[in-house]
Design an enzyme around this catalytic site. Structure first.
Site, short mmCIF file in Angstrom:
data_model
loop_
_atom_site.label_atom_id
_atom_site.label_comp_id
_atom_site.label_asym_id
_atom_site.label_seq_id
_atom_site.Cartn_x
_atom_site.Cartn_y
_atom_site.Cartn_z
N PHE A 475 39.25 39.12 42.32
CA PHE A 475 40.46 38.53 42.86
C PHE A 475 40.29 37.02 43.04
CE2 PHE A 475 41.00 42.88 44.49
CZ PHE A 475 42.34 43.11 44.24
N ASP A 476 41.34 36.28 42.66
CA ASP A 476 41.44 34.90 43.12
C ASP A 476 41.89 34.97 44.58
OD1 ASP A 476 41.58 32.07 42.93
OD2 ASP A 476 43.76 32.22 42.77
N LYS A 477 41.57 33.96 45.37
CA LYS A 477 41.93 34.02 46.79
C LYS A 477 43.34 33.50 47.06
CE LYS A 477 40.66 30.98 49.93
NZ LYS A 477 41.92 30.64 50.65
N LYS A 652 35.41 28.96 37.63
CA LYS A 652 35.86 30.34 37.85
C LYS A 652 35.67 31.18 36.59
CE LYS A 652 39.25 29.54 41.51
NZ LYS A 652 40.67 29.69 41.93
N VAL A 670 42.55 39.29 38.79
CA VAL A 670 43.86 39.24 39.43
C VAL A 670 44.08 37.84 39.98
CG1 VAL A 670 45.41 40.31 41.12
CG2 VAL A 670 43.54 41.65 40.11
#
Length: 782
Positions: A475-477, A652, A670
């Site tokens: 997951f990206d935050k 990333k 995501v």
């Protein structure tokens, strides 16, 4: 699929057109049609989608031979849908005949919606067969300097065969068959009169089968119709007229039932298209007028009354109401809409009356794009579907060889040529892989449609299949696990400046930034009515911060890493914020202040993570550019397995690659579909927060969540596993039933008519089983 023969055309020169074809309900019939079309001079590739009834053609950039196209489709038992084509006649004013025949024709034929152009040079009259609207055609003409006069439009004269002819002929065949059987029982055997009845039963019931068989033979295809005709002729050859008649009648009846079942699957997609009205109330100075949505342009105001469906995407200008957006986002609870908020076509208005400014034309609405993507997804084959197709191409020739062997080898030892020839005919009927071929696409398209209804936009069967294989989720935050709407919680001075001065300088510089953290700073400054001076020399440094000059003095705003890079000799000495994300303001000498920004975690994030773990999806990892302290707090609250903080945008993607290599498992990424597009593309499965269907999210990811609810990810995994389970059931059933009947042939238990029932019964079974994917999956959350 044949290659481009004319070397003057490259792949990019080819024109894509999509035609809607009725009357073809068999996958193998569609394959024969495509093979025949690819023999045409200017058609390079053809693909028929059995579920959507769409024929996709790649053609060389010349005029489509429309009569020839209709003829070929008709030979294979299909008809072009007459409501999809228009023939427009008009005069291209101020254009001489050479311009009409040359420049205009060439420009028109470049468009995928234009199928053919013919002109009369003496009158400058042009006739165009097209699939787009009259308004779109006129607009295109005027863009190229042609004034359109006296335009008339009418549906093309495509003669549709009555849809009930197959039913009528099947009933007549059945009556003759029953008469023959009844006469045979009275005479205690087959008589000349009963043979006559059987003959007419075969003729009436076999008209369409024979026609399709001849069409398949044209392109050297050994499909079910060919095999059935061989079996019938073989049965007649050995005097089994009753068997031949029963096979023809049952096969004709089964085709009707199969067509009905396939049509039910097609209707699942059609229902998506019917949820938006064709007309809207357009507001004018003297009142309102009912107008077709195709004629309403962005910027115009429409009126939506209580209980009506929203006809077009737009922004609420006046009124407050609650809208049911479940057709688009899958949300079951109506959402309140106020002035300034966007609404989607297909939603249902509650009790309020809304004035809405149209933001997208009818063919560019979120609903229209969803329908287009679902259609496109249904034509893209998943790996399991490609495997089944390859297996079917091997299976049929092998079984035909087995049938020939049954007819020739056993009689060499027993001398019973008639018995073994009959059994070989039964084997021919078993040889058709119809059930095997159609089972997978029906199931996958049903799953894709179910997902669309639930607010999950999946771009193809391969991505639906992949979702069930996912074992690692990254997951990206910001904007994913958190709401993406940061709030300025506190401003703290670390120098002689006041908090208002800190806020004023920061807001003046951030006013020229597009970073998501700029918004809460600017909003707080406006709320405090601070005068913001003009900032100059503003430079943004991705992943770190921003610099700019205010009143001739240079300032820096950014995270602690950026601060330490600029002022190596100054240490924060424990001044870092430990409760959340913080950015700092400093000049070329000292640290001036701190702005504590808080991005709330989504309420559903914890539920989604817990559900994924319960389903065996682990590890679950977070990537963020935020500081480690803030990232640690979120990771602990959500019980994530791991996290990586203080990452630059390009880092990333590298970190994702490391995770995929380390876990050696299928990985989903995501994100919000904006600043993490490379990572979404690099993952095995990219899932974007759709934000109600933003262009970026719909284009970037493999799957988009239409209402940003992370709980849809476990639901996606559940749906995928359920769909693939049904696919495996269908493949197993198709193969097992074929195998059982093959074993029953040797002792002579299986008959021709039983083989037909088994073959078509299996096709109906897998279609109906596949359509179970349309049902809503059991709820994971309360």
């Amino acid at each position: 699929m044949r290659k481009i023969m004319d070397k003057s055309y490259s792949e990019s020169d080819l024109k894509d057109i999509t035609l809607h074809v009725d009357g073809i309900d068999c996958a193998q019939c569609g394959e024969s049609l495509c093979a025949d079309l690819e023999r045409s001079n200017n058609i390079t590739t053809a693909q028929f989608n059995i579920v959507s009834s769409e024929l996709e053609l790649k053609i060389e950039p010349v005029e489509v031979d429309f009569p020839h196209l209709k003829k070929i489709i008709g030979i294979h038992g299909g008809q072009l849908a007459d409501d999809k084509f228009w023939s427009s006649n008009f005069i291209a004013a101020k254009a001489n005949s050479s311009e009409v025949n040359g420049h205009l024709t060439a420009k028109l034929l470049e468009q995928p919606e234009i199928l053919s152009v013919s002109s009369n040079g003496s009158k400058d009259q042009v006739t165009v067969i097209h699939t787009n609207s009259r308004e779109e055609l006129t607009k295109f003409m005027t863009e190229f300097g042609f004034m359109v006069q006296n335009l008339t439009e009418k549906p093309t004269e495509i003669k549709q065969k009555a849809r009930n002819w197959p039913l009528v002929l099947t009933v007549i065949s059945g009556l003759f068959c029953a008469a023959g059987i009844g006469l045979g029982l009275l005479n205690s055997g087959q008589s000349e009169f009963s043979v006559g009845f059987y003959f007419f039963a075969i003729i009436f019931g076999g008209i369409f089968t024979g026609k399709k068989a001849l069409a398949a033979i044209r392109v050297f295809k050994l499909d079910m119709n060919v095999l059935m005709c061989i079996a019938v002729l073989g049965a007649i050859g050995i005097g089994e007229w009753n068997e031949a008649a029963m096979v023809v009648f049952l096969f004709s009846l089964s085709n009707l039932l199969e067509s009905y079942s396939v049509e039910r699957a097609r209707n699942a997609i059609k229902k998506l298209m019917n949820i938006s009205p064709d007309m809207a109330l357009l507001k004018q100075d003297n009142g309102t007028i009912l107008k077709n949505i195709k004629d309403i342009k962005p910027g115009e105001i429409i009126l939506i009354r209580a209980g009506e469906r929203v006809p077009m995407d737009g922004e609420v200008m006046e009124g407050i109401s609650h809208l049911d957006q479940s057709p688009i986002t899958g949300e079951s609870v109506p959402v309140e809409k106020n002035p300034g908020e966007k609404i989607f076509a297909g939603s249902i208005n509650g009790t309020g009356v809304l004035e809405v400014r149209v933001t997208h034309s009818s063919n560019q609405s979120t609903l229209a794009r969803i329908i287009k993507l679902v259609h496109k997804a249904s034509s893209q084959k998943a790996p399991v579907e490609k495997f089944v197709d390859k297996f079917a191409k091997i299976y049929t020739p092998v079984v035909v060889l087995i049938a020939i062997s049954i007819a020739l080898i056993p009689p060499l030892f027993s001398g019973e040529w008639g018995i073994w020839f009959y059994r070989s005919l039964v084997m021919l009927v078993i040889a058709c892989p119809c059930a095997l071929v159609i089972s997978t696409p029906v199931t996958l398209v049903s799953g894709l449609t179910r997902a669309a209804r639930d607010g999950l936009l999946i771009k193809g069967g391969s991505f639906l299949e992949m979702a069930g294989k996912i074992k690692t989720v990254v997951f990206d935050k910001t904007g994913t696990l958190t709401k993406g709407n940061p709030e300025l919680k506190n401003v703290k001075s670390l120098s002689g400046l006041s908090t208002d001065e800190i806020l004023m300088i920061a807001a003046a510089i951030e006013k020229k930034s597009e970073h998501h953290l700029a918004k809460p700073i600017i909003e707080r400054a406006k709320k405090r009515a601070l005068h913001l001076p003009e900032a100059g020399s503003v430079i943004s440094i991705p992943g770190k911060g921003i610099t700019g000059e205010v009143d001739g003095k240079k300032y820096f705003i950014g995270n602690h890493r950026f601060f330490e890079e600029i002022l190596l000799q100054i240490k924060l000495n424990g001044k870092f914020n430990t409760s959340g994300s913080a950015i700092y303001l400093w000049d070329e000498v000292q640290l001036l202040g701190e702005l504590e920004i808080f991005d709330p975690v989504r309420e559903e994030s914890a539920e989604a993570v817990a559900a994924l773990k319960k389903m065996g999806v682990a590890p679950i990892i977070m990537l963020t550019g935020d500081n480690k302290l803030a990232a640690t707090r979120i990771a602990q609250n959500l019980q994530l397995d791991d996290f990586h903080a203080e990452l630059l945008p390009d880092e990333k993607m590298r970190r994702l690659a490391d995770i995929m290599k380390k876990t050696n498992s299928k990985t989903a990424m995501v994100g919000d579909g904006i600043n993490d597009a490379p990572a979404l593309a690099a993952a095995d499965l990219g899932i974007a927060m759709g934000e109600g269907g933003t262009d970026i999210a719909l284009e970037t990811a493999d799957i988009a969540l239409m209402n940003d609810d992370l709980r849809k990810i476990p639901s996606l995994v559940q749906l995928s596993r359920r769909v693939m389970k049904i696919v495996r059931q269908n493949i197993a059933a198709a193969i097992l039933i074929k195998l059982i009947f093959t074993l029953l042939i040797i002792p002579g238990i299986a008959t021709l008519w039983l083989a037909v029932i088994a073959d078509v019964g299996t096709s109906l079974l897998v279609i109906l089983n596949g359509m179970r994917a349309l049902k809503k999956t059991p709820a994971i959350f309360n």
